[in-house]
Design a protein around this motif. Structure first.
Motif, PDB file in Angstrom:
ATOM      1  N   GLY A   1       0.715  -1.176  -0.013  1.00  0.00           N
ATOM      2  CA  GLY A   1      -0.051   0.004  -0.039  1.00  0.00           C
ATOM      3  C   GLY A   1       0.846   1.243  -0.077  1.00  0.00           C
ATOM      4  N   ARG A   2       1.962   1.285   0.780  1.00  0.00           N
ATOM      5  CA  ARG A   2       2.932   2.499   0.578  1.00  0.00           C
ATOM      6  C   ARG A   2       3.528   2.497  -0.292  1.00  0.00           C
ATOM      7  NH1 ARG A   2       3.709   0.177   6.019  1.00  0.00           N
ATOM      8  NH2 ARG A   2       5.410  -0.962   5.407  1.00  0.00           N
ATOM      9  N   LEU A   3       4.061   1.493  -1.036  1.00  0.00           N
ATOM     10  CA  LEU A   3       4.480   1.631  -2.455  1.00  0.00           C
ATOM     11  C   LEU A   3       3.643   1.990  -3.648  1.00  0.00           C
ATOM     12  CD1 LEU A   3       6.909   0.546  -4.406  1.00  0.00           C
ATOM     13  CD2 LEU A   3       5.713  -1.558  -4.620  1.00  0.00           C
ATOM     14  N   GLN A   4       2.485   1.678  -3.246  1.00  0.00           N
ATOM     15  CA  GLN A   4       1.578   2.111  -4.546  1.00  0.00           C
ATOM     16  C   GLN A   4       1.167   3.606  -4.483  1.00  0.00           C
ATOM     17  OE1 GLN A   4      -1.630  -0.926  -4.075  1.00  0.00           O
ATOM     18  NE2 GLN A   4      -0.835  -2.306  -5.375  1.00  0.00           N
ATOM     19  N   THR A   5       1.321   4.041  -3.059  1.00  0.00           N
ATOM     20  CA  THR A   5       1.130   5.548  -2.711  1.00  0.00           C
ATOM     21  C   THR A   5       2.277   6.210  -3.575  1.00  0.00           C
ATOM     22  OG1 THR A   5       0.049   5.007  -0.789  1.00  0.00           O
ATOM     23  CG2 THR A   5       1.149   7.374  -1.101  1.00  0.00           C
ATOM     24  N   LEU A   6       3.321   5.911  -3.460  1.00  0.00           N
ATOM     25  CA  LEU A   6       4.514   6.401  -4.263  1.00  0.00           C
ATOM     26  C   LEU A   6       4.465   5.890  -5.618  1.00  0.00           C
ATOM     27  CD1 LEU A   6       7.449   5.662  -1.883  1.00  0.00           C
ATOM     28  CD2 LEU A   6       6.296   7.595  -2.211  1.00  0.00           C
ATOM     29  N   GLU A   7       3.866   4.893  -6.010  1.00  0.00           N
ATOM     30  CA  GLU A   7       3.731   4.702  -7.613  1.00  0.00           C
ATOM     31  C   GLU A   7       2.772   5.758  -8.152  1.00  0.00           C
ATOM     32  OE1 GLU A   7       5.302   3.035  -9.815  1.00  0.00           O
ATOM     33  OE2 GLU A   7       6.409   1.401  -8.372  1.00  0.00           O
ATOM     34  N   ASN A   8       1.817   6.147  -7.529  1.00  0.00           N
ATOM     35  CA  ASN A   8       0.825   7.020  -7.967  1.00  0.00           C
ATOM     36  C   ASN A   8       1.332   8.368  -8.327  1.00  0.00           C
ATOM     37  OD1 ASN A   8      -1.033   4.985  -7.932  1.00  0.00           O
ATOM     38  ND2 ASN A   8      -1.856   5.588  -5.740  1.00  0.00           N
ATOM     39  N   TRP A   9       2.564   9.026  -7.661  1.00  0.00           N
ATOM     40  CA  TRP A   9       3.157  10.086  -7.856  1.00  0.00           C
ATOM     41  C   TRP A   9       3.974  10.033  -9.292  1.00  0.00           C
ATOM     42  CZ3 TRP A   9       3.514  14.635  -5.126  1.00  0.00           C
ATOM     43  CH2 TRP A   9       2.916  14.608  -3.720  1.00  0.00           C
ATOM     44  N   LYS A  10       3.249  10.440 -10.304  1.00  0.00           N
ATOM     45  CA  LYS A  10       3.744  10.114 -11.854  1.00  0.00           C
ATOM     46  C   LYS A  10       4.753  11.424 -11.879  1.00  0.00           C
ATOM     47  CE  LYS A  10       1.142   6.740 -12.226  1.00  0.00           C
ATOM     48  NZ  LYS A  10       1.453   5.403 -12.437  1.00  0.00           N
ATOM     49  N   ILE A  11       5.989  11.008 -12.656  1.00  0.00           N
ATOM     50  CA  ILE A  11       7.000  11.958 -13.187  1.00  0.00           C
ATOM     51  C   ILE A  11       6.837  12.173 -14.489  1.00  0.00           C
ATOM     52  CG2 ILE A  11       9.201  12.701 -12.985  1.00  0.00           C
ATOM     53  CD1 ILE A  11       9.720  10.926 -10.537  1.00  0.00           C
ATOM     54  N   ALA A  12       6.752  13.403 -15.122  1.00  0.00           N
ATOM     55  CA  ALA A  12       6.459  13.560 -16.292  1.00  0.00           C
ATOM     56  C   ALA A  12       7.733  13.444 -17.472  1.00  0.00           C
ATOM     57  CB  ALA A  12       6.117  14.950 -16.641  1.00  0.00           C
ATOM     58  N   ALA A  13       8.168  12.621 -18.518  1.00  0.00           N
ATOM     59  CA  ALA A  13       9.330  12.453 -18.838  1.00  0.00           C
ATOM     60  C   ALA A  13      10.211  13.994 -19.148  1.00  0.00           C
ATOM     61  CB  ALA A  13       9.027  12.009 -20.365  1.00  0.00           C
ATOM     62  N   GLU A  14       9.431  14.914 -19.265  1.00  0.00           N
ATOM     63  CA  GLU A  14      10.148  16.257 -19.371  1.00  0.00           C
ATOM     64  C   GLU A  14      10.480  17.064 -18.170  1.00  0.00           C
ATOM     65  OE1 GLU A  14       5.611  16.925 -19.925  1.00  0.00           O
ATOM     66  OE2 GLU A  14       6.967  15.326 -20.722  1.00  0.00           O
ATOM     67  N   PHE A  15      10.155  16.478 -17.178  1.00  0.00           N
ATOM     68  CA  PHE A  15      10.297  17.006 -15.956  1.00  0.00           C
ATOM     69  C   PHE A  15      11.891  17.505 -15.614  1.00  0.00           C
ATOM     70  CE2 PHE A  15      11.454  17.149 -11.292  1.00  0.00           C
ATOM     71  CZ  PHE A  15      10.587  17.978 -10.546  1.00  0.00           C
ATOM     72  N   ASP A  16      11.720  18.994 -15.362  1.00  0.00           N
ATOM     73  CA  ASP A  16      13.127  19.523 -15.137  1.00  0.00           C
ATOM     74  C   ASP A  16      13.933  19.384 -13.964  1.00  0.00           C
ATOM     75  OD1 ASP A  16      15.280  21.169 -15.333  1.00  0.00           O
ATOM     76  OD2 ASP A  16      14.466  22.962 -15.346  1.00  0.00           O
ATOM     77  N   TYR A  17      14.975  18.372 -13.708  1.00  0.00           N
ATOM     78  CA  TYR A  17      15.394  18.054 -12.431  1.00  0.00           C
ATOM     79  C   TYR A  17      16.593  19.373 -12.157  1.00  0.00           C
ATOM     80  CZ  TYR A  17      13.369  13.408 -13.035  1.00  0.00           C
ATOM     81  OH  TYR A  17      12.696  12.532 -13.103  1.00  0.00           O
ATOM     82  N   ASP A  18      16.983  19.992 -13.011  1.00  0.00           N
ATOM     83  CA  ASP A  18      17.862  21.151 -12.832  1.00  0.00           C
ATOM     84  C   ASP A  18      17.207  22.084 -11.867  1.00  0.00           C
ATOM     85  OD1 ASP A  18      19.918  20.087 -14.341  1.00  0.00           O
ATOM     86  OD2 ASP A  18      18.955  20.872 -16.337  1.00  0.00           O
ATOM     87  N   ALA A  19      15.994  22.121 -11.870  1.00  0.00           N
ATOM     88  CA  ALA A  19      15.272  23.193 -10.998  1.00  0.00           C
ATOM     89  C   ALA A  19      15.007  22.848  -9.647  1.00  0.00           C
ATOM     90  CB  ALA A  19      13.743  23.216 -11.750  1.00  0.00           C
ATOM     91  N   ILE A  20      15.603  21.587  -9.380  1.00  0.00           N
ATOM     92  CA  ILE A  20      15.760  21.169  -7.905  1.00  0.00           C
ATOM     93  C   ILE A  20      16.828  21.885  -7.165  1.00  0.00           C
ATOM     94  CG2 ILE A  20      15.301  19.456  -6.227  1.00  0.00           C
ATOM     95  CD1 ILE A  20      14.205  17.624  -8.481  1.00  0.00           C
ATOM     96  N   THR A  21      16.870  22.658  -6.203  1.00  0.00           N
ATOM     97  CA  THR A  21      18.130  23.163  -5.534  1.00  0.00           C
ATOM     98  C   THR A  21      18.000  22.228  -4.425  1.00  0.00           C
ATOM     99  OG1 THR A  21      16.644  24.695  -4.261  1.00  0.00           O
ATOM    100  CG2 THR A  21      17.733  25.604  -6.252  1.00  0.00           C
ATOM    101  N   GLY A  22      19.529  21.963  -3.962  1.00  0.00           N
ATOM    102  CA  GLY A  22      19.646  21.178  -2.696  1.00  0.00           C
ATOM    103  C   GLY A  22      19.950  19.671  -3.163  1.00  0.00           C
ATOM    104  N   MET A  23      19.788  19.488  -4.469  1.00  0.00           N
ATOM    105  CA  MET A  23      20.118  18.080  -4.769  1.00  0.00           C
ATOM    106  C   MET A  23      21.720  17.785  -5.258  1.00  0.00           C
ATOM    107  SD  MET A  23      18.251  15.655  -7.638  1.00  0.00           S
ATOM    108  CE  MET A  23      16.654  15.127  -6.702  1.00  0.00           C
ATOM    109  N   ARG A  24      22.338  16.734  -5.025  1.00  0.00           N
ATOM    110  CA  ARG A  24      23.688  16.294  -5.508  1.00  0.00           C
ATOM    111  C   ARG A  24      23.632  16.182  -7.025  1.00  0.00           C
ATOM    112  NH1 ARG A  24      25.588  11.321  -3.158  1.00  0.00           N
ATOM    113  NH2 ARG A  24      23.197  10.718  -3.509  1.00  0.00           N
TER     114      ARG A  24
END
Length: 616
Positions: free
Chosen positions: A552-575
């Motif tokens: 159930g916990r896994l499926q909760t995270l699976e329901n958070w979809k990430i678009a193919a064009e998501f911009d990871y460069d916009a996340i500050t604080g990530m290595r």
């Protein structure tokens, strides 16, 4: 005339399953193979199933696939492995007549509507409008399709090694696919790597002294791989009780290897490809495990009407003359004649992080890859991928969205998620330990787990659908009854815990009158399967509930979809390392992102915050 919905290139275990599945769901399908007489060839050991692999075959069958049906037709020995442990990790395995297996699969595919099989080697892709529009063969024939599945096995730039001598080849007796290997780099621009596998020598039965070996008989059982009764007329093996034999190498065998490592291509730098840790060559065993003076060998019959035996456990690339001495150093094989020499083979593969979980190439959305080209090993892993790739290629051709198998639903889902998410540096092999929910992912319940997916995707023909619905109905009704009806003050389900998860009708008596389960109107086979499920569920009840909460916990995270064009460069604080891996894998869900090696829980939380903002 040369236009199809789906083209499948390669007719090994992945290609057969891909072509069969695509055609079965309605796609006009073409299967191209270098040699029609080598369809579904068992190039290595003549067996299907084993630890985790047997679960995959059952899953393929639950999804309407072919491998379980063909294995049942060709089986010459059946065993249920791991019975000293709990039923959650039992695994079916069948020794097969390899010629019967090939003939049965070929005939089975030839009878399938919507499927055409042609003999030709594919040499190039046809690229139009930035899509892979088709393929060209060595005859200069051009075939076009909306979707294409590539299942080339070990044939891409394949090279065979016999000692310091090497030859181009996809396997012994078949040519390598050199031009297509080049096309992956030049036409498609994909990242290509190099892997290695191998096979042991085959020896003639009449030259073996079986009296010095331990005999392993077949189990007397009616158990089959397929859940469904299938009436397809197929070539079938007549014997199901052919024995295997166990022997041990000697100190002399190990010494021969040590004395001749200078003739081993792997240790002389002639082999570039990386071999599998879990199925090492014999010379690897001697070098890596010097404290073991001897090693177990299994002699497996290659078929009902052949004198050849496969020696499981002594795969080698040493020269033929050394192979002869090695074989003669094994007790019982002093006078053995080798009919086929062992060899190592290295081949190109495509790094699978270039695929998504539908097995579609991210850069070429109508191109799908399955089998050893994705870095896996084993007939079963290949067939499982083939089914998923074939289904999604057909869906793509029909303008539908591809589908994925989840980690909590199947070992096939675990394997594909690992392939596209993890960094694959060696041939991937499935184990039960790779699955987080192996109490749920058992070999005995694949039809119950995957039935809904199979029905939703039109994977089962009418007769199998009827059998599935009947079993599900009787199982659900009986489970409800067992949870309510009491015997001697306890529910039937609680009483079943006495069986410790194992019900064998002729051996294990029920702890209450069987009439209480009200299964009189059900066939004996189906009734036994229902009781088997009740017993396993009762035994693992608390653990299964814990797994369900985790799922159930896994499926909760699976329901958070990430678009193919998501911009990871916009996340500050990530290595930067994590950012680079996320951009490379392009996970489709937050759960998949969390399984990427090196991405920390804190960074997943950071990603979740940004996904939440993007939703607003």
């Amino acid at each position: 005339m040369n236009h199809y919905d789906v083209i499948v290139v390669g007719a090994g275990h992945a290609g057969c399953e891909a072509a069969f599945t695509a055609a079965r769901v309605g796609a006009k399908t073409l299967l191209l193979t270098i040699n029609m007489d080598h369809i579904a060839q068992m190039s290595c050991n003549p067996a299907i199933g084993g630890i985790a692999k047997g679960q995959v075959v059952r899953e393929i069958d639950a999804l309407g696939g072919a491998q379980g049906i063909i294995t049942d037709a060709a089986a010459i020995q059946f065993r249920m492995l791991n019975q000293s442990k709990g039923p959650a990790v039992w695994s079916p395995r069948a020794q097969c007549d390899k010629v019967c297996f090939q003939r049965a699969m070929k005939f089975f595919l030839e009878q399938q509507p919507n499927l055409t099989i042609k003999q030709a080697m594919v040499t190039d892709y046809i690229i139009e409008d930035e899509k892979v529009a088709g393929v060209e063969t060595d005859f200069k024939d051009q075939f076009y399709a909306a979707s294409i599945v590539i299942t080339t096995g070990t044939f891409l730039n394949g090279k065979l090694h016999y000692g310091m001598n090497s030859f181009a080849g996809g396997r012994a007796g078949d040519p390598a696919s050199v031009k297509l290997a080049t096309a992956f780099r030049t036409q498609l621009g994909l990242k290509v790597g190099r892997l290695k596998t191998g096979t042991p020598p085959r020896i003639q039965a009449k030259t073996i002294d079986f009296s010095q070996m331990r005999r392993q008989n077949a189990e007397v059982t009616e158990t089959m791989f397929s859940y469904y009764s299938d009436t397809t007329p197929l070539p079938r093996a007549g014997k199901r009780d052919m024995p295997c034999f166990m022997a041990n190498s000697s100190k002399a065998t190990a010494q021969l290897v040590k004395d001749n490592l200078h003739k081993a291509p792997l240790y002389q730098g002639k082999i570039e490809g990386i071999g599998t840790r879990y199925c090492p060559s014999f010379e690897d065993k001697i070098v890596r495990f010097p404290h073991h003076e001897t090693h177990m060998l299994y002699l497996e019959p290659e078929g009902e009407f052949t004198d050849e035996y496969y020696i499981n456990g002594i795969s080698t690339s040493l020269p033929p003359d050394i192979q002869v001495q090695m074989i003669h150093s094994v007790p019982g094989l002093e006078n053995a004649e080798i009919s086929r020499y062992a060899y190592a083979i290295e081949y190109d593969f495509i790094f699978p992080n270039q695929l998504d979980r539908s097995l579609r190439v991210k850069k070429w959305p109508n191109l799908f890859l399955a089998g050893q080209i994705n870095g896996t090993s084993g007939y079963e892993e290949a067939a499982g991928q083939g089914l998923v790739a074939g289904l999604n290629a057909a869906r793509c051709a029909a303008g539908k969205i591809p589908v994925e198998l989840a980690r909590d639903s199947s070992y096939i889902g675990v394997m594909i998620d690992d392939l596209v998410t993890k960094e694959i540096k060696e041939p991937y092999r499935l184990f039960t330990s790779r699955a987080e929910y192996r109490l749920r992912l058992r070999q005995d319940n694949a039809d119950l787990r995957l039935g809904e997916f199979a029905i939703a995707n039109n994977l089962l023909p009418a007769n199998k659908l009827q059998q599935l619905n009947s079993f599900c109905e009787h199982y659900t009704r009986t489970q409800t009854l067992a949870d309510k009806v009491k015997h001697q003050g306890k529910t039937l389900s609680d009483n079943l815990k006495q069986l410790r998860g194992i019900y064998q009708p002729d051996i294990t008596p029920l702890p209450f009158p069987v009439e209480l389960l009200e299964l009189e109107s059900v066939s004996a086979h189906e009734a036994n399967r229902v009781i088997e499920q009740l017993a396993v569920n009762a035994h693992y009840e608390g653990y299964l509930k814990r797994e369900e909460r985790s799922i159930g916990r896994l499926q909760t995270l699976e329901n958070w979809k990430i678009a193919a064009e998501f911009d990871y460069d916009a996340i500050t604080g990530m290595r930067n390392e994590s950012r680079m891996k996320l951009k490379q894998v392009k996970p489709t869900t937050l759960a998949q992102a969390g399984r990427i090696d090196g991405v920390t829980p804190a960074e997943i939380a950071l990603l979740q915050v940004h996904l939440k903002r993007a939703k607003k």
